[in-house]
Every structure is written in structure tokens, then in C-alpha cells.
Design an enzyme around this catalytic site. Structure first.
Site, PDB file in Angstrom:
ATOM      1  N   HIS A 289       0.851  -1.192   0.000  1.00 29.03           N
ATOM      2  CA  HIS A 289       0.000   0.000   0.000  1.00 29.03           C
ATOM      3  C   HIS A 289       0.884   1.238   0.000  1.00 29.03           C
ATOM      4  O   HIS A 289       1.853   1.316   0.741  1.00 29.03           O
ATOM      5  CB  HIS A 289      -0.914   0.030   1.233  1.00 29.03           C
ATOM      6  CG  HIS A 289      -2.068  -0.916   1.147  1.00 29.03           C
ATOM      7  ND1 HIS A 289      -3.223  -0.750   1.869  1.00 29.03           N
ATOM      8  CD2 HIS A 289      -2.250  -2.045   0.409  1.00 29.03           C
ATOM      9  CE1 HIS A 289      -4.066  -1.740   1.582  1.00 29.03           C
ATOM     10  NE2 HIS A 289      -3.495  -2.534   0.713  1.00 29.03           N
TER      11      HIS A 289
ATOM     12  N   TYR B 129      -8.448   5.450   8.263  1.00 29.32           N
ATOM     13  CA  TYR B 129      -8.471   5.779   9.692  1.00 29.32           C
ATOM     14  C   TYR B 129      -9.493   6.901   9.858  1.00 29.32           C
ATOM     15  O   TYR B 129      -9.278   8.008   9.362  1.00 29.32           O
ATOM     16  CB  TYR B 129      -7.100   6.271  10.166  1.00 29.32           C
ATOM     17  CG  TYR B 129      -6.058   5.175  10.277  1.00 29.32           C
ATOM     18  CD1 TYR B 129      -5.371   4.702   9.151  1.00 29.32           C
ATOM     19  CD2 TYR B 129      -5.740   4.622  11.512  1.00 29.32           C
ATOM     20  CE1 TYR B 129      -4.423   3.701   9.268  1.00 29.32           C
ATOM     21  CE2 TYR B 129      -4.769   3.628  11.636  1.00 29.32           C
ATOM     22  CZ  TYR B 129      -4.117   3.176  10.510  1.00 29.32           C
ATOM     23  OH  TYR B 129      -3.166   2.189  10.632  1.00 29.32           O
TER      24      TYR B 129
ATOM     25  N   PRO C  31      -2.607   0.151  19.169  1.00 32.93           N
ATOM     26  CA  PRO C  31      -2.421  -0.321  17.791  1.00 32.93           C
ATOM     27  C   PRO C  31      -2.614   0.734  16.695  1.00 32.93           C
ATOM     28  O   PRO C  31      -2.368   0.438  15.529  1.00 32.93           O
ATOM     29  CB  PRO C  31      -3.466  -1.424  17.670  1.00 32.93           C
ATOM     30  CG  PRO C  31      -4.494  -1.122  18.690  1.00 32.93           C
ATOM     31  CD  PRO C  31      -3.783  -0.459  19.817  1.00 32.93           C
TER      32      PRO C  31
ATOM     33  N   LYS D 297       2.392  -0.314  15.015  1.00 30.22           N
ATOM     34  CA  LYS D 297       3.824  -0.388  15.303  1.00 30.22           C
ATOM     35  C   LYS D 297       4.274  -1.619  16.086  1.00 30.22           C
ATOM     36  O   LYS D 297       5.460  -1.947  16.096  1.00 30.22           O
ATOM     37  CB  LYS D 297       4.256   0.859  16.100  1.00 30.22           C
ATOM     38  CG  LYS D 297       4.295   2.138  15.296  1.00 30.22           C
ATOM     39  CD  LYS D 297       5.528   2.200  14.426  1.00 30.22           C
ATOM     40  CE  LYS D 297       5.347   3.097  13.227  1.00 30.22           C
ATOM     41  NZ  LYS D 297       5.074   2.434  11.976  1.00 30.22           N
TER      42      LYS D 297
ATOM     43  N   TYR E 224       4.857   6.274   9.945  1.00 27.39           N
ATOM     44  CA  TYR E 224       3.982   5.147   9.603  1.00 27.39           C
ATOM     45  C   TYR E 224       4.744   4.096   8.794  1.00 27.39           C
ATOM     46  O   TYR E 224       4.655   2.893   9.100  1.00 27.39           O
ATOM     47  CB  TYR E 224       2.745   5.639   8.836  1.00 27.39           C
ATOM     48  CG  TYR E 224       1.638   4.619   8.787  1.00 27.39           C
ATOM     49  CD1 TYR E 224       0.599   4.627   9.719  1.00 27.39           C
ATOM     50  CD2 TYR E 224       1.625   3.618   7.816  1.00 27.39           C
ATOM     51  CE1 TYR E 224      -0.407   3.675   9.691  1.00 27.39           C
ATOM     52  CE2 TYR E 224       0.626   2.659   7.776  1.00 27.39           C
ATOM     53  CZ  TYR E 224      -0.383   2.694   8.706  1.00 27.39           C
ATOM     54  OH  TYR E 224      -1.376   1.739   8.676  1.00 27.39           O
TER      55      TYR E 224
END
Ligand code: FAD
Ligand code: DHB
Length: 391
Positions: free
Chosen positions: A72, A201, A293, A297, A385
Site C-alpha cells: 500500500h 483511519y 495499535p 507499530k 507510519y
């Protein structure tokens, strides 16, 4: 029984450490409480940082991930009824992430270790570690009805947050840092086509929601819930109602429904123990630290820890120089605290807090707006990220 490195726990940290040590010619024994079937079926994380992907590939355990995982190149932040894309490659000099489930990584590592003749003992009972501050630390456990003592040069505590290794460090020799969040995540696996090409998100008045995926046919979704709630209070209809409400957009986006075949509630905490070493015991992964979460990570930090630890052990066995082992805790903790900060920041920005004031909520929205309108802030999110380069 004797080995060079006794490893407690066959999660991502323990298995990957055993694999990396093997590639450096170092012998280890992994002992695991649960059965092989159980560890290979436990549903957990799904996002691998670029550095974790590179590590699995370069050490020969990435072939199935390359075939079956999904690269992604960004994520969506959704709030105020709109989606905003964060593009990873253009913000991070070409880096991305891989969606590939943790239990698939576990299967690949177990297969690689067993094929190479590695020793993983499943369904071990009553594990305990001794003589940690001597040069001959030991692991004792019951296996197949027998009491076994495993003499080691070093012990790696890779037994997760509820394991026995961290509490074996005298309390005067460790300091713990904790933050417990007033919410959890309700996670589901669904048989449905994917509704999005990249993870979403979502921040919504009713709480956080996350749309992830496992394959074109299986989707992974989460929604913020009461950490003390129970799965039985969430019939499918309530889950879909909540997900639709939190994810709906002004742009007419649709969430595809399907058969829910797995449900679970995850508590959320931040936790670090310092130092990550006591004598000849080295902690790695969730045994030493937990992140909520939201930043994906946990698994990646476990991989980063054992990379540092395996190199330090390899340096010791090559030259008898203990400097890298002495530096292990400080080196690992630097990355750990970066990830703690990032995970706390993502969690704080994206969830609703039951005790928040209207001021707090406006500040959250201002933060989200800044992330999607400032290149500098978007880079901060993206580079954390996809994962900062491994030490
Ligand atoms: P673990 O995976 O916990 O492995 C530890 C192993 O040690 C286990 O197999 C355990 O059985 C074994 N063990 C424990 N005690 C003993 C003992 N006494 N003797 C022998 N063996 C023992 N992270 C994300 O990024 N995203 C997510 O969505 C996400 N979801 C999660 C859901 C759950 C329910 C949990 C618990 C964690 C989740 N995480 C998630 C975090 C991520 O999965 C962990 O960070 C990762 O598993 C850490 O790997 P580890 O090897 O350090 O520990
Ligand atoms: C998944 C889990 C996470 O914690 C996250 O931030 C993104 C994806 C997942 O399980 O797919």
C-alpha cells in the site's frame, strides 16, 4: 540441555531472533507456552513497515509475503465526512508498507526454523528463568511431562506483555512507564469484497473506526469501544450500524457488508520498561513495551528490537566484545520511544475521549486538518507510519 541463546516465546520477536541468530551461526532454543496450531491461528496485526519487509526479504523468509501480501502506498484519514489521502512514497522518498497478517509471518518463520533444523518446543509449561546475573543463566520448564533445565550463555525474553521474563527482573532494577486508554478496539474479520484500495483511519463523533484488509475476499475492521465491553453485546447488526455511521462520507462512499466470522476486543495501553536488560537477560518486543495499535507499530518494533539484539550477539560471539550488548537497551529504547510517541499521537488525535471537553475536540479536529493540509505535518505522519530506517 545447553544452548547459546535460550529464547522464551515464539511470537514474532522470538521466532525472528532465532532465525537471525541461525544465519549468524548461533544456536538457540525457543520455548513456547502454546501449541503450533494456536500461534499460527491467533489474529493480530497486519501492517508491516518497509524496514520489516526488507528484513524478512533479505533473510530469506519473505517469498510468500511477496506473493500474497499487498503493498500500500498510502492511507486515508477520514473526518468531517471527507477522506484525505496521505501519499507515502512522495512524502518519504519512495517508502511504502505491506499488508500481510502477523500469523502469516509466524507461519513463515516457524516453517523456516523447522526446515533449518531449529529447535522450537511448543506447549512448554511453568517456564522460569534463573541466575540472570551470572554467566550461566538458565531456563527451567516442563515439556512432555519432564522437568528440563536449559543452560544458556544468554536468555532472550520474547514472551509478550503477560510473560514471565520481565517480572523476573528485580523491581529495584527496572522502571516502568504506563498509560492506559479509556477505550478499546472491537475487531472483526469479514468475508466481503474490499470497500477501499487503502486503509481508512476515521475520526467520528461516535468514535474511531479503521478499515483494513487481508485479501480481496477478507476484510479487517475495527471500531473504538468500551474496553470492558463484551463481544456478546455486539450482534452483527449493531457492528454494521456503528461502522456505517462512523465511516459514511459526504461523497457517497459505501461500506460492503458480509459474513462476520471473527470478533474480539483489544485493550489499549502504552507501556515501556527500562532498561531492556538485566544481567544476561535481554527483553524484546511486547515483553518490554506495548503501543496502542493505532500506528500499527507493535509487530514492527518487535522486529526492530531483535535485529539490534541479533547483531549485538553476533558481534559478541565473533570478537568476545560486549560493547554492542551493553548498548542494546539504549539503542532499542531510542526507537521504542519514537514509536511510543507516534502511537500515542495517532491514538490521541483519532479517538473520542469520554471525558474530553468541547475545547479538546476542536483541538483534535485542528490537528487532523493540519495533517492533511501541511506537507511538513503529513511527512511526520508518513515517515513514522512507513517506519524510520532501522538502526
Ligand atoms: P507476542 O506476539 O505476544 O508473542 C509472545 C509469545 O510468548 C506468545 O506466543 C506467548 O504464547 C508466549 N509466551 C507467553 N508467556 C510464556 C511463557 N511463560 N512461556 C513460554 N512462552 C510464553 N499490533 C498492531 O500493530 N496492530 C494490531 O492490530 C494489533 N492487534 C493486536 C491484538 C492483540 C489481541 C494483541 C495481544 C496484540 C496486538 N498487536 C497489534 C500487537 C502485536 O501483535 C504485538 O506487538 C506483537 O505480537 C509482538 O510480538 P512479540 O513476539 O513481542 O510478542
Ligand atoms: C491493522 C491493525 C492496525 O493496528 C492498524 O493500525 C492498521 C491495520 C490490521 O490489523 O490490519
Amino acid at each position: 540441555m545447553r544452548t547459546q541463546v535460550g529464547i522464551v516465546g515464539a511470537g514474532p520477536a522470538g521466532l525472528l531472533l532465532s532465525h537471525l541468530l541461525h544465519l549468524d551461526g548461533i544456536d538457540s532454543v525457543v520455548i513456547e507456552l502454546r501449541s503450533r496450531q494456536e500461534i499460527e491461528a491467533t489474529i493480530r496485526a497486519g501492517v508491516l513497515e518497509q524496514g520489516t519487509v526488507d528484513l524478512l526479504n533479505s533473510t530469506g523468509v519473505g517469498a510468500r509475503m511477496q506473493r500474497e501480501g499487498f503493498v500500500h502506498h498510502g492511507i486515508y484519514l477520514r473526518f468531517g465526512g471527507r477522506s484525505h489521502r496521505i501519499d507515502f512514497p512522495s512524502l518519504t522518498g519512495g517508502r511504502s508498507i505491506m499488508v500481510y497478517a502477523q500469523h502469516e509471518v509466524i507461519k513463515d518463520l516457524v516453517a523456516a526454523r523447522l526446515e533449518a533444523g531449529g529447535k522450537i518446543l511448543f506447549e512448554v509449561k511453568d517456564a522460569a528463568v534463573y541466575d540472570l546475573d551470572t554467566r550461566e543463566p538458565k531456563v527451567r520448564y516442563h515439556h512432555g511431562g519432564k522437568l528440563v533445565e536449559l543452560e544458556c550463555d544468554f536468555i532472550a525474553g520474547c514472551d509478550g506483555f503477560h510473560g514471565i521474563t520481565r517480572p523476573s527482573i528485580p523491581s529495584r532494577a527496572r522502571r516502568e512507564f504506563t498509560r492506559v486508554y479509556p477505550f478499546g478496539w472491537f475487531g472483526i474479520l469479514v468475508e466481503a469484497p474490499s470497500s477501499t484500495d487503502e486503509l481508512i483511519y476515521a475520526h467520528h463523533d461516535r468514535g474511531f473506526a479503521l478499515v483494513s484488509t487481508r485479501s480481496p475476499q477478507i476484510q479487517r475492521l475495527y471500531l473504538q469501544c468500551d474496553p470492558n465491553d463484551e463481544v456478546k453485546h455486539w450482534p452483527d447488526s449493531r457492528i454494521w450500524e456503528e461502522l456505517h455511521a462512523r465511516l459514511e462520507t459526504a461523497e457517497g462512499w459505501r461500506l460492503a457488508e458480509g459474513r462476520i466470522f471473527q470478533k474480539g476486543i483489544i485493550a489499549m495501553r502504552s507501556f515501556v520498561v527500562e532498561p531492556m536488560r538485566y544481567g544476561r537477560l535481554f527483553l524484546a518486543g511486547d515483553a518490554a513495551h506495548i503501543v496502542p495499535p493505532t500506528g500499527a507499530k507493535g509487530l514492527n518494533l518487535a522486529a526492530a528490537d531483535v535485529r539490534v539484539l541479533s547483531k549485538a550477539l553476533a558481534a559478541y560471539y565473533a570478537t568476545q566484545d560486549e560493547q554492542a550488548l551493553k548498548d542494546y537497551s539504549a539503542t532499542a529504547l531510542r526507537r521504542v520511544w519514537r514509536a511510543e510517541y507516534f502511537s500515542w499521537w495517532m491514538t490521541s488525535m483519532l479517538h473520542r475521549f469520554h471525558d474530553e471537553t468541547p475545547f479538546h475536540h476542536r483541538v483534535q479536529l485542528a490537528e487532523l486538518d493540519y495533517v492533511v493540509s501541511s506537507r511538513a505535518k503529513a511527512i511526520t505522519l508518513a515517515e513514522n507510519y512507513v517506519g524510520l530506517p532501522l538502526a
